[in-house]
Write a protein that holds these residues in place. Structure first.
Motif, PDB file in Angstrom:
ATOM      1  N   UNK A  42      47.410 -23.541   6.362  1.00 43.60           N
ATOM      2  CA  UNK A  42      46.831 -22.695   7.409  1.00 43.60           C
ATOM      3  C   UNK A  42      47.849 -22.391   8.506  1.00 43.60           C
ATOM      4  N   UNK A  43      48.740 -23.347   8.772  1.00 44.63           N
ATOM      5  CA  UNK A  43      49.737 -23.127   9.818  1.00 44.63           C
ATOM      6  C   UNK A  43      50.748 -22.068   9.403  1.00 44.63           C
ATOM      7  N   UNK A  44      51.043 -21.975   8.117  1.00 47.80           N
ATOM      8  CA  UNK A  44      52.059 -21.028   7.656  1.00 47.80           C
ATOM      9  C   UNK A  44      51.476 -19.661   7.333  1.00 47.80           C
ATOM     10  N   UNK A  45      50.214 -19.587   7.029  1.00 47.25           N
ATOM     11  CA  UNK A  45      49.638 -18.315   6.603  1.00 47.25           C
ATOM     12  C   UNK A  45      49.590 -17.317   7.757  1.00 47.25           C
ATOM     13  N   UNK A  46      49.448 -17.830   8.984  1.00 46.61           N
ATOM     14  CA  UNK A  46      49.388 -16.933  10.143  1.00 46.61           C
ATOM     15  C   UNK A  46      50.704 -16.194  10.296  1.00 46.61           C
ATOM     16  N   UNK A  47      51.810 -16.936  10.285  1.00 43.48           N
ATOM     17  CA  UNK A  47      53.114 -16.290  10.411  1.00 43.48           C
ATOM     18  C   UNK A  47      53.423 -15.424   9.200  1.00 43.48           C
ATOM     19  N   UNK A  48      52.915 -15.811   8.037  1.00 41.90           N
ATOM     20  CA  UNK A  48      53.162 -15.026   6.829  1.00 41.90           C
ATOM     21  C   UNK A  48      52.521 -13.651   6.914  1.00 41.90           C
ATOM     22  N   UNK A  49      51.411 -13.543   7.645  1.00 43.96           N
ATOM     23  CA  UNK A  49      50.730 -12.260   7.798  1.00 43.96           C
ATOM     24  C   UNK A  49      51.257 -11.502   9.017  1.00 43.96           C
TER      25      UNK A  49
ATOM     26  N   UNK B 172      53.253  -9.609   2.086  1.00 47.20           N
ATOM     27  CA  UNK B 172      53.987  -8.478   2.665  1.00 47.20           C
ATOM     28  C   UNK B 172      53.691  -7.195   1.896  1.00 47.20           C
ATOM     29  N   UNK B 173      53.656  -7.293   0.574  1.00 45.23           N
ATOM     30  CA  UNK B 173      53.352  -6.111  -0.236  1.00 45.23           C
ATOM     31  C   UNK B 173      51.950  -5.600   0.061  1.00 45.23           C
TER      32      UNK B 173
END
Length: 289
Positions: A42-49, A153-154
């Motif tokens: 959950x911590x990484x998904x925010x920055x990933x979006x 990203x895609x």
């Protein structure tokens, strides 16, 4: 007293570097990493979006309108006689850059932490896993993280209309997804192999400052490499990022040729292979002194 049958070398145990070091064994290391990631995703998904969202809005759409209205719009190529919009030119390159940044982020501090502070590599090597299994499991985990972020990203690209129906069956942008993953692995394998040898993190900031940022700026992401001074162009052409950017862009826009695809894939695969070769030795040196 009965004789003890010696265990053939390279079967099980922390020194296994032969036949037992196989993908099935590396999958066990990958499963352990994924189990831990289930608690932290959950911590990484925010920055990933947010990262691709902000990049496309700020650079592709806002700056892109200014670039498209300027006299240099034709410098980004033409399709069917019409200039390529800057958003379509930029988005596939940012896809490759997302792969690079994700790979570098997952290949430095987490690797050093697993070796120096958390000692998870030592725990793994105390099991039947060999040093190469630990390395390969980490590479597979980083590859999955790269693929996940690239897919996000895609999706954002599609949402903002930055995907052109190009390539076989109009799926050129989708074909760029595994290319982005391969680009990420071209960075991950040698960097993981190097990071396991580090006892201090000072080298990591140097990689971000003197490797990642210059490649991000001068590997054809924001403008064609042909606009660079002639003496600098060869430096851009030998970077894995340029090969990833050029191939992702060519597939997404439908301008890639069979020769260019084979060249880029061969180069990126060679870098991954060299990284695997290097990592097999550095992990063995560090975990089996």
């Amino acid at each position: 007293m009965s004789a003890v049958t010696p265990v053939p070398p390279g079967t099980v145990g922390p020194t296994a570097i032969g036949p037992a070091s196989s993908p099935p064994m590396a999958i066990r290391e990958l499963r352990g990493l994924l189990t831990n990631y289930r608690r932290t995703w959950r911590a990484s998904i925010v920055s990933s979006v947010l990262a691709p969202l902000l990049s496309l809005v700020a650079l592709g759409m806002s700056l892109g309108k200014i670039v498209d209205a300027g006299p240099g719009a034709h410098t980004f190529g033409t399709i069917d006689g019409r200039p390529v919009k800057y958003l379509l030119f930029l988005a596939p390159a940012l896809l490759a850059n997302t792969a690079m940044q994700t790979a570098l982020g997952e290949s430095m501090y987490p690797v050093m932490s697993s070796m120096k502070w958390q000692k998870t590599f030592h725990a793994s090597i105390a099991s039947p896993l060999g040093s190469f299994d630990v390395f390969l499991g980490r590479v597979l985990f980083v590859g999955l993280r790269v693929l996940m972020n690239s897919a996000i990203f895609l999706g954002v690209m599609t949402l903002f209309g930055a995907v052109r129906a190009a390539g076989p069956g109009g799926l050129g942008a989708l074909l760029a997804l595994p290319v982005a993953a391969l680009t990420g692995l071209a960075f991950a394998t040698p960097v993981i192999a190097w990071a396991v040898l580090q006892d201090r993190d000072t080298g990591f900031s140097a990689v971000f400052r003197f490797v990642m940022i210059p490649m991000f700026l001068f590997s054809g992401t924001f403008f064609p490499v042909t606009q660079l001074p002639l003496v600098i162009r060869p430096l851009a052409y030998v970077t894995p990022l340029w090969h990833g950017v050029d191939l992702c862009r060519g597939l997404a826009l439908g301008t890639a040729t069979a020769g260019s695809v084979l060249l880029h894939l061969a180069y990126l695969s060679a870098v991954v292979g060299a990284g695997l070769w290097y990592g097999a030795r550095t992990f063995r040196r560090r975990l089996n002194p």
